[in-house]
Scaffold this motif. Structure first.
Motif, PDB file in Angstrom:
ATOM      1  N   LEU A 435       0.832  -1.213   0.000  1.00  0.00           N
ATOM      2  CA  LEU A 435       0.000   0.000   0.000  1.00  0.00           C
ATOM      3  C   LEU A 435       0.862   1.257   0.000  1.00  0.00           C
ATOM      4  O   LEU A 435       0.586   2.211  -0.737  1.00  0.00           O
ATOM      5  CB  LEU A 435      -0.937  -0.006   1.216  1.00  0.00           C
ATOM      6  N   VAL A 442      -3.975   3.375  -4.337  1.00  0.00           N
ATOM      7  CA  VAL A 442      -4.788   3.454  -3.115  1.00  0.00           C
ATOM      8  C   VAL A 442      -5.808   4.579  -3.255  1.00  0.00           C
ATOM      9  O   VAL A 442      -6.996   4.405  -2.956  1.00  0.00           O
ATOM     10  CB  VAL A 442      -3.890   3.696  -1.870  1.00  0.00           C
ATOM     11  N   PHE A 456      -4.270  -5.459  -6.200  1.00  0.00           N
ATOM     12  CA  PHE A 456      -3.508  -5.440  -4.948  1.00  0.00           C
ATOM     13  C   PHE A 456      -3.214  -6.859  -4.467  1.00  0.00           C
ATOM     14  O   PHE A 456      -2.108  -7.150  -4.014  1.00  0.00           O
ATOM     15  CB  PHE A 456      -4.309  -4.695  -3.848  1.00  0.00           C
ATOM     16  N   LEU A 477      -6.409  -6.502   3.057  1.00  0.00           N
ATOM     17  CA  LEU A 477      -6.433  -5.420   2.077  1.00  0.00           C
ATOM     18  C   LEU A 477      -7.723  -4.612   2.218  1.00  0.00           C
ATOM     19  O   LEU A 477      -7.719  -3.375   2.235  1.00  0.00           O
ATOM     20  CB  LEU A 477      -6.329  -5.980   0.656  1.00  0.00           C
ATOM     21  N   LYS A 480      -7.726  -2.455   5.310  1.00  0.00           N
ATOM     22  CA  LYS A 480      -6.850  -1.283   5.267  1.00  0.00           C
ATOM     23  C   LYS A 480      -7.313  -0.258   4.247  1.00  0.00           C
ATOM     24  O   LYS A 480      -7.263   0.948   4.473  1.00  0.00           O
ATOM     25  CB  LYS A 480      -5.418  -1.714   4.964  1.00  0.00           C
ATOM     26  N   LEU A 481      -7.798  -0.720   3.082  1.00  0.00           N
ATOM     27  CA  LEU A 481      -8.220   0.217   2.038  1.00  0.00           C
ATOM     28  C   LEU A 481      -9.526   0.922   2.426  1.00  0.00           C
ATOM     29  O   LEU A 481      -9.770   2.053   2.027  1.00  0.00           O
ATOM     30  CB  LEU A 481      -8.411  -0.529   0.709  1.00  0.00           C
TER      31      LEU A 481
END
Lengths: 483, 499
Positions: A435, A442, A456, A477, A480-481
């Motif tokens: 990231l 992102v 990703f 992922l 976090k995204l």
């Protein structure tokens, strides 16, 4: 317009894979230098006498039992007399009114529906030699094939009460394939239509639907594959219907299938019945079978393909198509059976075998028994997937490695360090790295371009050399995204 | 002494060899000389094999010089009917269709004789494919009866019987389908036996009628007959119809003792216009056996009357199939197809291969063989099979039962071997029925599969008369005992033709 229905009779000859010939000790093998596998007996030299190959009788008795035939207590060899240069005695030792097996049936699936095709008889005979016609009007004879044990299997039309007859080209092909499977399972023949170890001469007639009388039949020769059996019969049915629709008459004759042109053409007229002057061969004594012998053979029969098909569908919950693929060869069926018995999810095993294994077999041209793959290895592999040790993609590579090397999945995974990484902390650090290294992507994701998620994932998998647990990668992922 | 060695029996030759009074080579040479001397007149041989015999004799002499014990047939010259396969040596069946045929293997009987040390002096003439009763049907030449060169030696093993009678060999093998050993033995004044069907392997015997054919010895006396039987009998895995039963030592049955033996004399065998002198000789023989302690009575076997009719359906039927292989494709005579024939048969044209078959068989087979093939083909044809072949098989079963019944009461049956003595060459050529009558007394034993022997029992006009003795299946021992006893009390077998 009137509706017609075809009736198809099948006369199938199968060469047995015994070590020696039907009435002498010459070797049975395909090909070879002409006239090198012969002796006074199979050359029909003056004074020679036939001696029955007991092994061949046993093979054929097993086949007769597998085809649900009754084996009468006595069977007799007859001489079938006719002149032809490939027939060294100008008679063929065959069977007539006391064949080895009678009144059997073969189950087929006609559009998924079971049908029991009636078999009138199974009998033993000897094969003929082969003629070779060369340019300049010369002909040569090769007697290597002369005397090879031959089994003739004839269907019965009309069938007795409770049994069926073959009524389409598709059913004829299905019948032949089921027959082939059964004989393969018994291990009595290699049943290769292309090499002539299975030969089929169907006869075809059509009649107005609902009528009980048979129409005039024709016999088709030169059908050298399952495909040509289907095409030849289908063509013949249509040809006869066309003739009848134009108020013509079908001629009783033998027709030859021309594979290139896709048509049947007349071979010779059968206006008069061939006179074979059958009589019991005085050189051979009648064979007598005891009930014990027959029952012993019966008890030694393996599970036959149709029973296996049904069991795979009911016990393992397989779809017919998958089960068919698995039972087509006895080796594969047994392989699958062993896997399915020791692994919790038989369907998953079936998927792996019908896709990965068959792909590898096809690509390598190998037979299953020529590879070093074992059922235990396959189950071990699937268990590694289940335990999360490796993921599916890695598993495919490991499968191929097992196929080629004969090593177990665990060994391959260990040696190549392919264990899947499921440790969240380890994966999280990789995810963070990815990231941080791709701020633009992102941004775009957070702007709504959610399909970038798989990109990703791919980046993380690349970083971890494919070993990361895909589910964990996905989860982290997303977290976090979207945070 | 070495001059007349060829006069000797097997057991006499064996004694001389054993005592080293002569060599096997001297024995062989004596017979070879005899063949050179008389065979131009007798014409018993189609092929002579002097070099082969001398080579075999050499091996026997070497064995003797090494001090090895030799068997009773070692160094004994044999003649073999030319329908038994001899590796590398012409085997023609006296047929033009096999005029050039050399087998690649030895018949089981030939193997067994070789193993026993017998030497082969030649292959003897026969009616073509063993079909006939006079050897006049040979495709090559007629063999003469050594007792009177204007008469036939009988048949079909006429060459073998004549060779033994003329001292051209110590013994011979014949084959018997309807009397082909016993009838010529009778005509030539020698001993001939057809063993039980299945006693002797047929492997390598060129088939005429497979369910009737049986190989057997033709010898100068009954002792020799037992010795040869010992060598050739026994199960052969290559012949499915050969019997897997113990083979006794037949020489143990050479005992002059018929006390209490029950003899049946079936009256039917004295019908068929049997020569009164033949009848008288046979009855005299029965009387002699009775004097020696046997009990004889006349009996009746009605089905025997159908023997000839049954035989002339079954034998031709089997022959029509057995002889189908002679087609010019693989061996023997090949006659080129007619011009104008085509490679592949199409409507209205004849294929060259069919023409080759037809011309080869047309030119290769003689009239008698063709006639039997035609009869047999007809009898097996759809629509006629039941009326002929099947019916004949049923009558054959009845005939067998008649024999079974007779043997419940009697140990042996005694009859003439043939209704007459040897007839003149050409005399019956135009009368096929009269010709076939010559086998009328011998055919029933073939149909029933039982053993039968012919031993000399008198003379008429200088021609030998034969006495036939039959026993139940596998009882060759009683047969040999009865024949031996009879022989011990008569001198007929010692008489020699003047050549």
């Amino acid at each position: 317009m009137a509706e017609y229905e075809p009736i198809i009779g099948m006369e199938v000859h199968v060469e047995l894979q015994t070590r020696s010939k039907m009435f002498c000790s010459c070797e049975v093998a395909f090909g070879g230098e002409p006239n090198t596998r012969c002796c006074p007996v199979c050359l029909g030299l003056p004074g020679s006498l036939p001696v029955i190959n007991e092994r061949a009788v046993e093979y054929m008795a097993r086949a007769a039992l597998a085809l649900n035939c009754t084996i009468p207590p006595q069977c007799i060899f007859h001489r079938k007399n006719y002149y032809y240069p490939d027939l060294p005695k100008n008679y063929q030792i065959s069977q007539y009114d006391f064949p080895l097996g009678v009144n059997g049936w073969v189950e087929i699936l006609a559009g998924g529906k079971p049908k029991r095709i009636a078999i009138r008889r199974v009998h033993m005979e000897e094969d003929t030699g082969k003629l070779l016609h060369v340019a300049g009007n010369r002909s040569y004879v090769d007697y290597n094939r002369s005397g090879v044990p031959l089994m003739e299997i004839v269907t019965q039309n009309p069938p007795p009460e409770g049994l069926d007859q073959i009524e389409s080209a598709e059913e004829a092909r299905e019948y032949l394939q089921r027959l082939r499977q059964i004989l393969l399972y018994l291990g009595v023949s290699d049943v290769k239509m292309e090499e002539g170890s299975m030969r089929c001469e169907p006869n075809v007639s059509v009649r107005l639907k609902g009528h009980s009388e048979f129409g005039v039949k024709t016999e088709i020769k030169n059908l050298n594959s399952f495909r040509s059996v289907y095409l030849g019969i289908d063509y013949e049915i249509k040809r006869q219907i066309r003739i009848l629709e134009q108020n013509g008459e079908v001629v009783q004759e033998t027709r030859r299938w021309d594979d290139e042109r896709g048509v049947t053409v007349p071979m010779r007229s059968k206006e008069f019945e061939q006179e074979y002057r059958y009589f019991p061969d005085p050189d051979l004594v009648p064979l007598k079978f005891t009930e014990e012998w027959i029952e012993k053979l019966r008890s030694e029969l393996p599970e036959l393909p149709m029973a296996k098909l049904k069991r795979f569908m009911s016990d393992y919950g397989l779809a017919q198509a998958d089960a068919e693929v698995l039972i087509d060869s006895p080796e594969l069926a047994e392989f699958y059976d062993t896997c399915a018995a020791s692994y919790k999810d038989p369907k998953t095993v079936a998927n792996w075998l019908t896709t990965e294994l068959l792909r590898l077999l096809n690509a390598s041209g190998k037979k299953l028994n020529e590879t070093r793959l074992t059922p235990a290895h396959v189950c071990g592999l699937l268990e590694l997937v289940d335990a999360g040790t490796i993921n599916r993609n890695t598993a495919k590579a490991v499968f191929e490695e097992m196929f080629n090397t004969g090593k177990s999945a665990a060994e391959i995974v260990r040696q190549k360090g392919l264990e899947q990484v499921s440790d969240e902390a380890a994966i999280e650090s990789v995810v963070n790295r990815v990231l941080e290294a791709n701020p633009n992507e992102v941004k775009r994701y957070r702007a709504g371009e959610v399909k970038l998620l798989s990109w990703f994932v791919g980046q993380v998998m690349r970083e971890t050399k494919g070993k990361a647990n895909p589910a964990t990668v996905n989860k982290l992922l997303r977290e976090k995204l979207e945070s | 002494m070495s001059d007349r060695l060829c006069n000797l029996t097997i057991h006499e030759i064996h004694e001389l060899l054993r005592k080293k009074q002569v060599s096997a080579r001297e024995i062989a040479e004596s017979f070879i000389r005899r063949i050179e001397e008389v065979d131009p007149r007798v014409r018993a041989f189609i092929t002579t094999t002097p070099d082969y015999a001398l080579k075999q004799a050499e091996a026997v002499d070497q064995a003797i010089s090494r001090g090895e014990a030799i068997g009773p047939l070692a160094g004994v010259p044999a003649a073999i009917k030319d329908n038994m396969c001899t590796r590398g040596i012409f085997t023609t069946c006296a047929s033009k269709i096999l005029y050039n045929y050399k087998p690649i293997y030895d018949a089981t009987v030939v193997e067994r004789l070789y193993m026993a040390g017998a030497t082969l002096v030649g292959k003897t003439n026969l009616d073509e494919f063993a079909m006939g009763s006079s050897t006049e049907n040979s495709g090559f030449f007629v063999t003469r009866n050594p007792w009177n060169l204007d008469t036939v030696p009988g048949g079909s093993s006429g060459g073998s019987a004549a060779a033994v009678a003329a001292d051209e060999c110590a013994f011979a093998l014949g084959s018997d389908t309807g009397g082909s050993i016993r009838q010529p033995a009778s005509f030539c004044g020698v001993v001939g036996m057809k063993p039980t069907y299945g006693r002797v392997s047929r492997y390598g015997l060129v088939a005429f009628a497979s369910s009737l054919d049986q190989i057997g010895p033709i010898t100068k006396d009954v002792t020799d007959c037992a010795i040869v039987l010992n060598a050739i009998c026994g199960k052969d895995r290559r012949d499915s119809t050969s019997l897997d039963v113990p083979v006794p030592d037949f020489t143990q049955s050479l005992r002059a003792d018929v006390k209490g033996l029950k003899i049946g004399v079936p009256k039917e065998f004295f019908g068929f216009g049997t020569d009164p002198d033949v009848q008288a000789a046979v009855r005299k023989a029965v009387d002699l056996l009775t004097e020696l302690g046997a009990h004889a009575e006349e009996t009746s076997m009605p089905s025997v009357e159908y023997g000839l009719a049954v035989y002339y359906i079954i034998a031709p039927a089997e022959c029509s199939s057995n002889l189908a292989r002679y087609d010019g494709v693989r061996y023997g005579l090949r006659v080129a197809p007619d011009s104008g024939t085509v490679t592949r048969q199409t409507r209205g044209s004849k294929s060259s291969i069919v023409s080759m078959f037809e011309r080869t068989r047309e030119q290769g087979f003689g009239a008698e063989v063709k006639q039997r093939i035609m009869i047999g083909t007809y009898a097996l044809s759809a629509g006629y099979y039941d009326a002929y072949y099947l019916k004949a098989q049923k009558v054959r079963t009845l005939l067998r039962r008649d024999f079974d019944k007779a043997f419940e009461k009697y140990d042996i049956l005694v009859t003439p071997t043939s209704p007459t003595v040897a007839f003149g060459i050409g005399e019956r050529a135009d009368d096929p029925y009269a010709m076939k009558l010559a086998d009328i007394c011998t055919i029933p034993a073939n149909l029933a599969g039982i053993p039968g022997i012919s031993v000399p029992c008198g003379f008429k006009n200088g021609l030998p008369i034969g006495l036939q003795i039959m026993a139940k299946a596998l009882d060759e021992e009683t047969l040999i005992r009865a024949a031996f006893t009879y022989e011990q009390h008569t001198e007929y077998h010692r008489k020699k033709p003047q050549l």
